[in-house]
Design a protein around this motif. Structure first.
Motif, PDB file in Angstrom:
ATOM      1  N   VAL A   1      88.993  36.781 120.365  1.00 45.25           N
ATOM      2  CA  VAL A   1      89.615  37.344 121.573  1.00 45.25           C
ATOM      3  C   VAL A   1      89.216  36.525 122.796  1.00 45.25           C
ATOM      4  O   VAL A   1      90.047  36.220 123.658  1.00 45.25           O
ATOM      5  CB  VAL A   1      89.218  38.825 121.750  1.00 45.25           C
ATOM      6  N   GLY A   2      87.928  36.163 122.854  1.00 46.89           N
ATOM      7  CA  GLY A   2      87.482  35.328 123.967  1.00 46.89           C
ATOM      8  C   GLY A   2      88.186  33.989 123.993  1.00 46.89           C
ATOM      9  O   GLY A   2      88.507  33.460 125.062  1.00 46.89           O
ATOM     10  N   ALA A   3      88.459  33.433 122.805  1.00 42.23           N
ATOM     11  CA  ALA A   3      89.113  32.135 122.729  1.00 42.23           C
ATOM     12  C   ALA A   3      90.550  32.187 123.237  1.00 42.23           C
ATOM     13  O   ALA A   3      91.038  31.212 123.818  1.00 42.23           O
ATOM     14  CB  ALA A   3      89.090  31.625 121.289  1.00 42.23           C
ATOM     15  N   PHE A   4      91.242  33.300 123.051  1.00 39.51           N
ATOM     16  CA  PHE A   4      92.654  33.384 123.446  1.00 39.51           C
ATOM     17  C   PHE A   4      92.844  33.965 124.845  1.00 39.51           C
ATOM     18  O   PHE A   4      93.859  33.688 125.486  1.00 39.51           O
ATOM     19  CB  PHE A   4      93.432  34.228 122.434  1.00 39.51           C
ATOM     20  N   MET A   5      91.899  34.741 125.321  1.00 40.37           N
ATOM     21  CA  MET A   5      92.044  35.373 126.634  1.00 40.37           C
ATOM     22  C   MET A   5      91.661  34.389 127.732  1.00 40.37           C
ATOM     23  O   MET A   5      90.789  33.542 127.549  1.00 40.37           O
ATOM     24  CB  MET A   5      91.162  36.616 126.712  1.00 40.37           C
ATOM     25  N   TYR A   6      92.308  34.496 128.885  1.00 39.14           N
ATOM     26  CA  TYR A   6      91.981  33.601 129.999  1.00 39.14           C
ATOM     27  C   TYR A   6      90.915  34.234 130.878  1.00 39.14           C
ATOM     28  O   TYR A   6      91.060  35.362 131.345  1.00 39.14           O
ATOM     29  CB  TYR A   6      93.218  33.284 130.850  1.00 39.14           C
ATOM     30  N   PHE A   7      89.835  33.491 131.128  1.00 35.03           N
ATOM     31  CA  PHE A   7      88.779  33.915 132.035  1.00 35.03           C
ATOM     32  C   PHE A   7      88.690  32.922 133.188  1.00 35.03           C
ATOM     33  O   PHE A   7      88.538  31.720 132.949  1.00 35.03           O
ATOM     34  CB  PHE A   7      87.409  33.951 131.330  1.00 35.03           C
ATOM     35  N   ALA A   8      88.775  33.407 134.402  1.00 34.13           N
ATOM     36  CA  ALA A   8      88.479  32.541 135.543  1.00 34.13           C
ATOM     37  C   ALA A   8      86.979  32.314 135.593  1.00 34.13           C
ATOM     38  O   ALA A   8      86.190  33.065 135.005  1.00 34.13           O
ATOM     39  CB  ALA A   8      88.965  33.184 136.835  1.00 34.13           C
ATOM     40  N   THR A   9      86.553  31.258 136.300  1.00 27.73           N
ATOM     41  CA  THR A   9      85.140  30.925 136.384  1.00 27.73           C
ATOM     42  C   THR A   9      84.333  32.120 136.897  1.00 27.73           C
ATOM     43  O   THR A   9      84.674  32.726 137.910  1.00 27.73           O
ATOM     44  CB  THR A   9      84.933  29.731 137.327  1.00 27.73           C
ATOM     45  N   LEU A  10      83.283  32.477 136.165  1.00 24.93           N
ATOM     46  CA  LEU A  10      82.310  33.528 136.492  1.00 24.93           C
ATOM     47  C   LEU A  10      82.810  34.942 136.193  1.00 24.93           C
ATOM     48  O   LEU A  10      82.016  35.875 136.184  1.00 24.93           O
ATOM     49  CB  LEU A  10      81.864  33.464 137.966  1.00 24.93           C
ATOM     50  N   THR A  11      84.119  35.139 135.934  1.00 23.47           N
ATOM     51  CA  THR A  11      84.594  36.499 135.689  1.00 23.47           C
ATOM     52  C   THR A  11      84.159  37.034 134.335  1.00 23.47           C
ATOM     53  O   THR A  11      84.171  38.248 134.115  1.00 23.47           O
ATOM     54  CB  THR A  11      86.131  36.570 135.770  1.00 23.47           C
ATOM     55  N   GLU A  12      83.760  36.130 133.439  1.00 21.55           N
ATOM     56  CA  GLU A  12      83.363  36.594 132.108  1.00 21.55           C
ATOM     57  C   GLU A  12      82.105  37.457 132.149  1.00 21.55           C
ATOM     58  O   GLU A  12      81.908  38.333 131.297  1.00 21.55           O
ATOM     59  CB  GLU A  12      83.152  35.407 131.159  1.00 21.55           C
ATOM     60  N   VAL A  13      81.244  37.240 133.161  1.00 18.02           N
ATOM     61  CA  VAL A  13      79.970  37.977 133.224  1.00 18.02           C
ATOM     62  C   VAL A  13      80.196  39.461 133.504  1.00 18.02           C
ATOM     63  O   VAL A  13      79.720  40.326 132.753  1.00 18.02           O
ATOM     64  CB  VAL A  13      79.020  37.339 134.259  1.00 18.02           C
ATOM     65  N   PRO A  14      80.900  39.843 134.583  1.00 15.30           N
ATOM     66  CA  PRO A  14      81.137  41.282 134.783  1.00 15.30           C
ATOM     67  C   PRO A  14      81.985  41.917 133.691  1.00 15.30           C
ATOM     68  O   PRO A  14      81.821  43.102 133.385  1.00 15.30           O
ATOM     69  CB  PRO A  14      81.861  41.337 136.144  1.00 15.30           C
ATOM     70  N   ILE A  15      82.891  41.130 133.072  1.00 11.80           N
ATOM     71  CA  ILE A  15      83.697  41.680 131.973  1.00 11.80           C
ATOM     72  C   ILE A  15      82.799  42.039 130.789  1.00 11.80           C
ATOM     73  O   ILE A  15      82.906  43.124 130.209  1.00 11.80           O
ATOM     74  CB  ILE A  15      84.784  40.678 131.559  1.00 11.80           C
ATOM     75  N   VAL A  16      81.901  41.131 130.436  1.00 14.45           N
ATOM     76  CA  VAL A  16      80.972  41.405 129.330  1.00 14.45           C
ATOM     77  C   VAL A  16      80.029  42.548 129.697  1.00 14.45           C
ATOM     78  O   VAL A  16      79.693  43.381 128.840  1.00 14.45           O
ATOM     79  CB  VAL A  16      80.173  40.129 128.982  1.00 14.45           C
TER      80      VAL A  16
END
Length: 433
Positions: free
Chosen positions: A355-370
């Motif tokens: 899911v992480g590989a296919f979803m688009y994350f802007a820089t730094l947004t992955e931290v609050p999402i996780v």
């Protein structure tokens, strides 16, 4: 008549017709997913195209015109010293610290100029993955333990995946070595310090224009954020001088562009995107109308834009359609994903990584999402897997990588990222407290 080709055409037309015929228009989930796709494209266009991609296109075009092929091959080529090549690739990516889409023009530039597949892949992975600020945020928000694992994993991944890619496609790399050995000695060009300073300015503009606001309103990172546009303006002014002194651009064009940008800054003080966009347009017009190296620079940059932009925007739309934006839903219900990433099973780590590989994350947004997913029951192992795969890959980036490397290499690269993220997530989940 070639019946095989005609049948293929008929199959495509029939498939498109059936998709259109059975479109579930009016269904709340489909209509919402369509809206999510469009919303994500709009957000991406506003937040990333002007500030991230356009400067990256100019850097990629600059690599093609101002960096000699001999220099790229010396440090990153198939014949280069492996320690030097992978070290340079990893360090370069760390310094730029860009997202999975912004790194693509830069990757395309160095690969086109003769970089070996392994070092080029190491650069492609390290650019989005080894961000100092992202790792610091991970450690502070998600815990020191996962921050250390993310940092170590990202560095190891960039090198190991690059080496594996080189080994798998070593036959093609050997052919590249033979072709490079047959190249004539390059002619003496511009002094190295001038080229280095030119790319320092371009990279600085890219980095500081995209300097993200940190979580805390104190400290060095926040202090830099407060003056990011001042630093960007100084670097842009220096670039203007360089264009006049070294690349033959007319002084009046630089002054006119600077005047327009300054005027827009005072007319729209809360909207720095407007003067920045004007500056980019001015740079494009200046270089396009200046004969010689500057015009070649614009032509190469425009070539990368034509290749990459349609694939990225199309990929962003499909990503939003399927998975939605962070915190929202697309066609795939988020509940399915949430229930699949609890615990530390092989399935949980694999689902999180894919899911992480296919979803688009802007820089730094992955931290609050996780952080939010962990609060909803996500296991620590799957969380690390998402952090190692998510910022590096996305559906839009896969489409562009495929256009550069071809389908086979792209599938192998994506598979390696997902497999290694899954295994590392399981190891972390087994030892995490």
């Amino acid at each position: 008549m070639d019946w095989k080709e005609e049948f293929k055409t008929l199959l495509i037309i029939t498939t498109v017709f059936l998709v259109c015929f059975f479109l579930p228009v009016g269904s709340p989930r489909f209509d919402n997913a369509l809206n999510e796709g469009l919303q994500l494209v709009r957000w991406y266009s506003r937040e990333h195209v002007i500030l991230c991609l356009l400067p990256a296109f100019f850097i990629a075009g600059g690599i093609a015109v101002f960096v000699s092929q001999a220099s790229v091959m010396k440090y990153l080529g198939a014949r280069a010293n492996k320690t030097l090549a992978y070290g340079v690739a990893a360090v370069s990516g760390t310094i730029l610290a860009v997202c999975s889409c912004t790194v693509l023009p830069l990757f395309a530039g160095i690969y086109k100029m003769g970089a070996g597949l392994g070092p080029a892949i190491a650069f492609l992975y390290s650019g989005p993955a080894i961000s100092v600020l992202a790792i610091i945020m991970t450690a502070r928000i998600l815990g020191l333990e996962i921050g250390i694992w993310r940092a170590a994993g990202a560095i190891i991944f960039s090198i190991v995946i690059g080496l594996i890619m080189h080994f798998i496609f070593r036959a093609e790399e050997n052919l590249k070595v033979e072709a490079q050995m047959a190249l004539p000695e390059p002619e003496a060009g511009r002094p190295l310090w001038q080229t280095a300073f030119f790319f320092f300015l371009l990279s600085g503009i890219l980095i500081f224009a995209n300097w993200a606001k940190p979580m805390e309103e104190t400290g060095t990172w926040h202090a830099i954020f407060m003056i990011k546009w001042l630093i960007t303006s100084i670097l842009s002014a220096a670039l203007g001088f360089v264009l006049v002194l070294w690349y033959g651009c007319r002084t009046w064009k630089i002054i006119l562009t600077a005047a327009i940008v300054t005027m827009l800054h005072f007319l729209f003080p809360p909207e720095p995107l407007i003067p920045f966009a004007a500056g980019v347009i001015g740079l494009a017009l200046i270089t396009a109308t200046t004969a010689g190296e500057a015009e070649q620079w614009f032509a190469e940059s425009w070539g990368y834009a034509k290749l990459i932009m349609p694939l990225l925007l199309g990929g962003v739309f499909i990503s939003g359609l399927l998975l939605g934006r962070p915190g929202t839903e697309g066609l795939i219900p988020s509940a399915w994903i949430a229930t699949s990433v609890g615990g530390n099973s092989l399935l949980a780590n694999f689902v999180s990584s894919i899911v992480g590989a296919f979803m688009y994350f802007a820089t730094l947004t992955e931290v609050p999402i996780v952080q939010g997913l962990l609060g909803s029951g996500m296991g620590k192992g799957p969380a690390l897997g998402l952090l190692l795969a998510g910022p590096v890959l996305s559906l839009p980036s896969m489409l562009v990588i495929q256009s550069i490397l071809g389908t086979k290499k792209t599938v192998v690269f994506v598979s390696l990222v997902v497999i290694m993220a899954t295994i590392t997530g399981m190891l972390f989940g087994a030892v995490a407290r």
